[in-house]
Structure formats: C-alpha cells, structure tokens
Design a protein around this motif. Structure first.
Motif, PDB file in Angstrom:
ATOM      1  N   UNK A  93      -1.018  -9.526  12.105  1.00 43.98           N
ATOM      2  CA  UNK A  93      -0.602  -8.147  11.818  1.00 43.98           C
ATOM      3  C   UNK A  93      -0.282  -7.997  10.334  1.00 43.98           C
ATOM      4  N   UNK A  94       0.445  -8.957   9.775  1.00 41.50           N
ATOM      5  CA  UNK A  94       0.797  -8.890   8.348  1.00 41.50           C
ATOM      6  C   UNK A  94      -0.448  -8.995   7.465  1.00 41.50           C
ATOM      7  N   UNK A  95      -1.377  -9.857   7.840  1.00 40.26           N
ATOM      8  CA  UNK A  95      -2.602 -10.035   7.065  1.00 40.26           C
ATOM      9  C   UNK A  95      -3.464  -8.772   7.099  1.00 40.26           C
ATOM     10  N   UNK A  96      -3.681  -8.219   8.270  1.00 39.54           N
ATOM     11  CA  UNK A  96      -4.491  -7.004   8.387  1.00 39.54           C
ATOM     12  C   UNK A  96      -3.808  -5.839   7.672  1.00 39.54           C
ATOM     13  N   UNK A  97      -2.489  -5.743   7.786  1.00 34.08           N
ATOM     14  CA  UNK A  97      -1.756  -4.703   7.068  1.00 34.08           C
ATOM     15  C   UNK A  97      -1.915  -4.839   5.562  1.00 34.08           C
ATOM     16  N   UNK A  98      -1.868  -6.081   5.057  1.00 35.49           N
ATOM     17  CA  UNK A  98      -2.070  -6.315   3.627  1.00 35.49           C
ATOM     18  C   UNK A  98      -3.485  -5.952   3.196  1.00 35.49           C
TER      19      UNK A  98
END
Length: 104
Positions: A33-38
């Motif tokens: 989730x953090x990677x895709x959000x970034x």
C-alpha cells in the motif's frame, strides 16, 4: 515552487523503488500500500511540476533523483557493492542533473 514539487516527486520515487524490495513481490499488505501510494503521488507531483518546467528536463531530473537515491540506499540498506565505478557513475548523474537544472 515547481522545482520543490519535482524534488518531492523524486524523493517519492526513491521511496517506491526501495519499497518494492519490502513488498516481497506485492505479497505484504502494508509495504504494498505504501509503495503504490508513493508511485501514484510521485507521478502526480511530476505531472504538476511539468506544467511549468520543460518536460525533458523535469523527467530527467526526476529519474536522476530516483536513480541516485535508490543506488545510495541500496548500498546502505542492502549491502550492495559501493565500487569506484558505481560511485563515479553516480557522480556523472549528479553532474547531468546539475547541468539540466542550470540550463532550464
């Protein structure tokens, strides 16, 4: 303000590139989730920056920031080799980014 936006976009690119390592092939929820959000925020900020900056310059600087940061963090976090050739190539990328910034 566009340069600051571009810098932030580049830093987020580093974040998602490093985040890929922690997703374990997108099998771990929080890192994914953090990677895709970034990824999304990085591209959105790049899009905002190119409203006023030349596209070629902005894109090259964005990828350069991401490349340099990812290589440096790969050395620090993942014990990747820090050979003279790799460090010299990072220096060339920095010189290219500086040249593009001053030419814009």
């Amino acid at each position: 303000m566009a340069w600051f936006t571009l810098l932030l976009a580049g830093l987020l690119e580093i974040g998602w590139a490093i985040g890929l390592k922690y997703t374990d092939g997108f099998t771990r929820l929080t890192p994914t989730v953090l990677t895709v959000g970034s990824m999304i925020l990085s591209v959105v900020l790049l899009g905002i920056a190119v409203r006023t900056l030349p596209l070629g310059t902005a894109y090259a600087i964005w990828t350069g920031i991401g490349t340099i940061g990812t290589v440096v963090l790969g050395i620090v976090l993942f014990a990747e080799p820090a050979t003279a050739v790799r460090l010299g190539c990072i220096g060339l990328i920095v010189a290219g980014i500086a040249g593009l910034k001053f030419a814009a």
